[in-house]
Write a protein that holds these residues in place. Structure first.
Motif, PDB file in Angstrom:
ATOM      1  N   GLN A 125      -8.715  -5.834  -7.325  1.00 48.98           N
ATOM      2  CA  GLN A 125      -8.213  -4.493  -7.019  1.00 48.98           C
ATOM      3  C   GLN A 125      -6.783  -4.540  -6.473  1.00 48.98           C
ATOM      4  O   GLN A 125      -5.939  -3.718  -6.845  1.00 48.98           O
ATOM      5  CB  GLN A 125      -9.126  -3.802  -6.001  1.00 48.98           C
ATOM      6  N   VAL A 126      -6.513  -5.493  -5.579  1.00 44.74           N
ATOM      7  CA  VAL A 126      -5.171  -5.626  -5.015  1.00 44.74           C
ATOM      8  C   VAL A 126      -4.180  -5.961  -6.123  1.00 44.74           C
ATOM      9  O   VAL A 126      -3.105  -5.368  -6.233  1.00 44.74           O
ATOM     10  CB  VAL A 126      -5.139  -6.707  -3.916  1.00 44.74           C
ATOM     11  N   VAL A 254      -0.923   5.056   6.865  1.00 47.06           N
ATOM     12  CA  VAL A 254       0.287   5.710   7.364  1.00 47.06           C
ATOM     13  C   VAL A 254       1.464   5.446   6.424  1.00 47.06           C
ATOM     14  O   VAL A 254       2.225   6.352   6.073  1.00 47.06           O
ATOM     15  CB  VAL A 254       0.636   5.217   8.793  1.00 47.06           C
ATOM     16  N   GLY A 255       1.608   4.188   5.982  1.00 47.24           N
ATOM     17  CA  GLY A 255       2.693   3.832   5.075  1.00 47.24           C
ATOM     18  C   GLY A 255       2.631   4.586   3.765  1.00 47.24           C
ATOM     19  O   GLY A 255       3.642   5.075   3.265  1.00 47.24           O
ATOM     20  N   VAL A 256       1.440   4.697   3.211  1.00 50.11           N
ATOM     21  CA  VAL A 256       1.277   5.392   1.923  1.00 50.11           C
ATOM     22  C   VAL A 256       1.518   6.892   2.075  1.00 50.11           C
ATOM     23  O   VAL A 256       2.223   7.504   1.282  1.00 50.11           O
ATOM     24  CB  VAL A 256      -0.121   5.126   1.330  1.00 50.11           C
ATOM     25  N   LEU A 257       0.955   7.509   3.114  1.00 51.38           N
ATOM     26  CA  LEU A 257       1.139   8.944   3.331  1.00 51.38           C
ATOM     27  C   LEU A 257       2.614   9.270   3.577  1.00 51.38           C
ATOM     28  O   LEU A 257       3.126  10.273   3.087  1.00 51.38           O
ATOM     29  CB  LEU A 257       0.290   9.414   4.516  1.00 51.38           C
ATOM     30  N   ALA A 284       4.316   9.398 -10.135  1.00 53.45           N
ATOM     31  CA  ALA A 284       2.891   9.670  -9.919  1.00 53.45           C
ATOM     32  C   ALA A 284       2.070   8.383 -10.044  1.00 53.45           C
ATOM     33  O   ALA A 284       1.167   8.118  -9.237  1.00 53.45           O
ATOM     34  CB  ALA A 284       2.400  10.713 -10.913  1.00 53.45           C
ATOM     35  N   ILE A 285       2.388   7.576 -11.064  1.00 56.12           N
ATOM     36  CA  ILE A 285       1.689   6.296 -11.255  1.00 56.12           C
ATOM     37  C   ILE A 285       1.980   5.360 -10.087  1.00 56.12           C
ATOM     38  O   ILE A 285       1.083   4.673  -9.569  1.00 56.12           O
ATOM     39  CB  ILE A 285       2.110   5.643 -12.591  1.00 56.12           C
ATOM     40  N   ASN A 286       3.250   5.333  -9.661  1.00 59.66           N
ATOM     41  CA  ASN A 286       3.651   4.491  -8.538  1.00 59.66           C
ATOM     42  C   ASN A 286       2.893   4.872  -7.265  1.00 59.66           C
ATOM     43  O   ASN A 286       2.406   4.009  -6.525  1.00 59.66           O
ATOM     44  CB  ASN A 286       5.160   4.633  -8.326  1.00 59.66           C
ATOM     45  N   THR A 287       2.788   6.184  -6.999  1.00 64.75           N
ATOM     46  CA  THR A 287       2.066   6.661  -5.819  1.00 64.75           C
ATOM     47  C   THR A 287       0.580   6.345  -5.918  1.00 64.75           C
ATOM     48  O   THR A 287      -0.050   5.937  -4.936  1.00 64.75           O
ATOM     49  CB  THR A 287       2.277   8.181  -5.649  1.00 64.75           C
ATOM     50  N   ALA A 288       0.016   6.530  -7.115  1.00 62.27           N
ATOM     51  CA  ALA A 288      -1.410   6.206  -7.319  1.00 62.27           C
ATOM     52  C   ALA A 288      -1.662   4.728  -7.046  1.00 62.27           C
ATOM     53  O   ALA A 288      -2.680   4.357  -6.441  1.00 62.27           O
ATOM     54  CB  ALA A 288      -1.817   6.557  -8.750  1.00 62.27           C
ATOM     55  N   GLY A 289      -0.715   3.880  -7.480  1.00 61.18           N
ATOM     56  CA  GLY A 289      -0.838   2.450  -7.197  1.00 61.18           C
ATOM     57  C   GLY A 289      -0.819   2.173  -5.705  1.00 61.18           C
ATOM     58  O   GLY A 289      -1.569   1.329  -5.208  1.00 61.18           O
ATOM     59  N   TYR A 295      -6.687   1.476  -0.566  1.00 59.82           N
ATOM     60  CA  TYR A 295      -8.144   1.390  -0.677  1.00 59.82           C
ATOM     61  C   TYR A 295      -8.592  -0.071  -0.798  1.00 59.82           C
ATOM     62  O   TYR A 295      -9.573  -0.497  -0.169  1.00 59.82           O
ATOM     63  CB  TYR A 295      -8.623   2.185  -1.891  1.00 59.82           C
ATOM     64  N   ALA A 296      -7.840  -0.856  -1.579  1.00 61.06           N
ATOM     65  CA  ALA A 296      -8.177  -2.269  -1.759  1.00 61.06           C
ATOM     66  C   ALA A 296      -8.054  -3.031  -0.444  1.00 61.06           C
ATOM     67  O   ALA A 296      -8.900  -3.877  -0.116  1.00 61.06           O
ATOM     68  CB  ALA A 296      -7.275  -2.892  -2.824  1.00 61.06           C
ATOM     69  N   LYS A 297      -7.004  -2.709   0.343  1.00 63.93           N
ATOM     70  CA  LYS A 297      -6.835  -3.360   1.647  1.00 63.93           C
ATOM     71  C   LYS A 297      -7.940  -2.953   2.605  1.00 63.93           C
ATOM     72  O   LYS A 297      -8.386  -3.745   3.440  1.00 63.93           O
ATOM     73  CB  LYS A 297      -5.469  -3.006   2.235  1.00 63.93           C
ATOM     74  N   TYR A 298      -8.389  -1.707   2.471  1.00 63.96           N
ATOM     75  CA  TYR A 298      -9.509  -1.226   3.297  1.00 63.96           C
ATOM     76  C   TYR A 298     -10.782  -2.006   2.988  1.00 63.96           C
ATOM     77  O   TYR A 298     -11.522  -2.405   3.890  1.00 63.96           O
ATOM     78  CB  TYR A 298      -9.716   0.268   3.051  1.00 63.96           C
TER      79      TYR A 298
END
Length: 317
Positions: A125-126, A254-257, A284-289, A295-298
């Protein structure tokens, strides 16, 4: 328990707001004053001077300089400042949404560096999430009509230095036992000789200071310059505080938001970007990544024992 929760939330929220604001403030001042190395030198000088004043006045219990710790942190400080210097240089020609998209390549660079340094293989996933992030940058770049080769080169070089900085921090454990204020002070103090050498070697000095004094007659310029210096201190403090206080999950989200918010605002603020199907699709693809990476880090965090885990997003500027 409630007090701890408030502390965690405050650290995460303050870092997210400061980090997002700093991108726009730096972009605003660089549109007026193009000497990015001098600007970074002033930010680090203001940070070191303020902490030294507070320590001497008794406003903080931060310890004084220790040569052993300074030697340990010197390589980290050099790479940190190289990262910020090239990031500032890239903001002169790169629009904010594209700048954020390129900076999201850092996890991919860290992943590659980890493979070469013999670290364990990342999860599927990562790996897929960072590949998706990189693909989004390429697609968005194809639709960027204001493409600036120099700006893109500076941003990619910034990613390289940021990767080296992250790998060094993780390897050395340089943050262990130090408060966020102490880390800030060491980083700023160790940066000054390096930055002073650079502004002379690159020819910015003394012309950059002449322009700075000439522009100081403008109230608008003075306001954004002071904001830049103050926010440089606030950002570094909140970044290190968030890293020390929070879990990998919190700092990653926090970083992603922050990135999502900055990208959205960047379409309309400080020049914005020319909307194009490729540009919007790529971002959009970049943000989805980036969200998938969170999620993968979670998932990794859930499967690991409690403890301090280093996180790329906590150190992104």
């Amino acid at each position: 328990m409630m007090q701890k929760l408030v502390h965690f939330l405050f650290a995460a929220l303050s870092y997210g707001i400061a980090s997002m604001a700093m991108v726009f403030i730096n972009k605003a001042i660089l549109m007026q004053y193009s000497h990015s190395m001098t600007l970074l030198t002033l930010q680090q000088l203001a940070t070191a001077a303020l902490i030294h004043f507070c320590r001497r006045s008794g406003y903080t219990k931060a310890r004084g300089l220790d040569m052993t710790t300074a030697k340990k942190l010197l390589p980290v400080s050099l790479f940190y400042n190289a990262n910020v210097a090239f990031a500032l240089a890239s903001l002169k020609g790169v629009k904010i949404p594209m700048y954020i998209a390129i900076k999201r390549l850092t996890p991919l660079a860290v992943l590659i560096a980890g493979c070469f340094s013999g670290k364990g293989r990342p999860t599927a996933q990562v790996t897929l999430s960072v590949i998706l992030t990189a693909a989004g940058v390429i697609i968005a770049a194809l639709g960027d009509f204001s493409f600036d080769l120099f700006g893109y080169s500076m941003a990619l070089t910034s990613v390289f230095f940021q990767t080296m900085y992250l790998v060094l921090v993780e390897k050395s454990g340089a943050e262990d036992g130090l408060s966020s204020i102490e880390i800030m002070f060491y980083n700023s103090f160790l940066s000054l000789p390096f930055l002073l050498f650079l502004i002379i070697a690159t020819g910015e000095f003394p012309n950059s200071f002449s322009i700075l004094f000439a522009k100081s007659n403008s109230l608008y310029f003075l306001v954004i310059l002071i904001l830049s210096l103050v926010m440089g201190i606030v950002l570094n403090f909140t970044m290190f505080l968030c890293t020390i206080v929070n879990s990998a999950l919190t700092t990653t989200i926090v970083g992603v938001l922050k990135g999502v918010g900055s990208t959205t605002l960047g379409f309309v603020v400080l020049g914005g970007v020319q909307v194009h199907a490729l540009n919007v699709t790529g971002l959009a693809i970049n943000t989805a990544g980036g969200v998938w990476y969170s999620y993968a880090k979670y998932q990794q965090k859930k499967n690991k024992p409690p403890g301090l885990e280093f996180d790329v997003e906590a150190h992104r500027k």
